[in-house]
Design an enzyme around this catalytic site. Structure first.
Site, short mmCIF file in Angstrom:
data_model
loop_
_atom_site.label_atom_id
_atom_site.label_comp_id
_atom_site.label_asym_id
_atom_site.label_seq_id
_atom_site.Cartn_x
_atom_site.Cartn_y
_atom_site.Cartn_z
N THR A 44 0.82 -1.20 0.00
CA THR A 44 0.00 0.00 0.00
C THR A 44 0.86 1.26 0.00
O THR A 44 0.45 2.31 -0.48
CB THR A 44 -0.95 0.00 1.21
OG1 THR A 44 -1.68 -1.23 1.21
CG2 THR A 44 -1.93 1.15 1.17
N TYR A 132 5.18 -12.54 4.73
CA TYR A 132 4.06 -11.89 4.01
C TYR A 132 3.72 -12.71 2.79
O TYR A 132 4.48 -12.76 1.82
CB TYR A 132 4.46 -10.46 3.64
CG TYR A 132 3.39 -9.65 2.92
CD1 TYR A 132 2.05 -10.04 2.91
CD2 TYR A 132 3.73 -8.48 2.25
CE1 TYR A 132 1.08 -9.30 2.25
CE2 TYR A 132 2.76 -7.72 1.60
CZ TYR A 132 1.45 -8.13 1.60
OH TYR A 132 0.50 -7.39 0.95
N LYS A 160 1.69 -12.29 7.80
CA LYS A 160 0.57 -11.56 7.22
C LYS A 160 0.09 -12.40 6.06
O LYS A 160 0.81 -12.59 5.07
CB LYS A 160 0.99 -10.17 6.74
CG LYS A 160 -0.14 -9.42 6.03
CD LYS A 160 0.34 -8.12 5.41
CE LYS A 160 -0.80 -7.44 4.65
NZ LYS A 160 -0.37 -6.20 3.96
N ILE A 200 -3.45 -6.43 9.08
CA ILE A 200 -2.68 -5.33 8.48
C ILE A 200 -3.55 -4.81 7.35
O ILE A 200 -3.76 -5.49 6.35
CB ILE A 200 -1.29 -5.78 8.01
CG1 ILE A 200 -0.48 -6.26 9.23
CG2 ILE A 200 -0.56 -4.63 7.32
CD1 ILE A 200 0.93 -6.72 8.90
#
Length: 288
Positions: A44, A132, A160, A200
């Site tokens: 992001t 991740y 995540k 998250i």
């Protein structure tokens, strides 16, 4: 340590450079609204478009603004191991609470390659490491069995998981004891209800208090209250993915007067025909 709602922060730009003032204001607003943690330089945050100098600038600015009030995680994963080690070491030396490592994209490593990659970075850095998994961006999925192997490393403390599957929480929990953080806003409530520790989040850039409350009530077993928040948040969550993230969330923040609507190529501003729909949803939510 890593639980609740953690915002995957956007990186504000102004005339092509990192907008430090807007970033500072955004961090302070997030904390004032009750967010539980911050991620700098994730997907992001357009990390793939940042130079190493900018990467460290953003991490440092977020840490400075947060001033120890909430944990700060730094996204430091690259698509090769040597670069990931270099950037992770620099972030760890700055005192981040953890580094977040995306599964190397484009290369599409095998499970054994994933294990060797993550192990090499974890061996090289002096801070906690968060895995991740986001196959939609990397082209490869991390199997629960691979997560279980990596969880044995003392520095690898969390994952995540943005594979779009609530079922994976149970699959991973059945194999190992590792903190699981949702990487998918639409199913974050379900993942936390199944044993995840938090999320998250993208949508918490514009609704930090609401996402924090959603996770809190879900984890506390107050599911009626959590469902009420989920119902209210759902249009916002869907709106944040009208186009590729972070295009909609940056447009939303600009409409809120918090940042410029500026992205780095190859990302461009939100398609004009979609903006009225975004404005309507933000208006109905009381955000603008």
């Amino acid at each position: 340590m890593f639980s609740g709602a953690i915002t995957a922060l956007v990186t504000p730009f102004k005339n092509g450079a990192v907008d430090e003032d807007s970033l500072d204001a955004l961090v302070n607003w997030q904390i004032e609204k009750g967010i539980d943690g911050l991620l700098a330089c994730g997907c992001t945050g357009e990390a793939a478009t940042l130079t190493n100098r900018e990467h460290l600038l953003v991490i440092g600015k977020v840490m400075e603004a947060a001033a120890g009030r909430v944990p700060v995680i730094a996204g430091t994963g690259k698509n090769d191991t040597a670069s990931s080690i270099e950037l992770s070491r620099e972030a760890a030396a700055m005192g981040v609470d953890a580094v977040l490592l995306i599964t190397p994209y484009y290369n599409k490593p095998t499970p054994r390659g994933q294990v060797e990659h993550y192990t090499s970075v974890a061996d090289a850095v002096d801070c906690p490491v968060i895995l991740y998994n986001v196959p939609g961006r990397t082209g490869t999925n991390m199997l629960p069995e691979t997560v279980a192997v990596l969880s044995r490393h003392p520095s690898i403390v969390a994952i995540k998981d943005a594979a779009g599957s609530a079922e994976r929480v149970t699959a991973i929990r059945n194999l190992c004891d590792i903190t699981i953080l949702s990487g998918d806003d639409p199913i974050a409530m379900a993942q936390v209800a199944l044993g995840g520790s938090g999320v998250i989040s993208v949508v918490s850039n514009i609704a930090p208090a609401e996402m924090s409350n959603l996770v809190y009530f879900t984890a506390a077993g107050e599911l009626d209250r959590a469902r009420e928040i989920q119902t209210r948040l759902y249009p916002l969550i869907k709106a944040m993915f009208l186009e590729t993230n972070p295009i909609p969330v940056k447009k939303a923040l600009s409409l809120m007067g918090m940042i410029n609507d500026e992205l780095r190529l190859p990302l461009v501003s939100m398609s004009e025909e979609l903006v009225p729909e975004l404005q309507r949803i933000l208006g109905e939510a009381g955000i603008i």
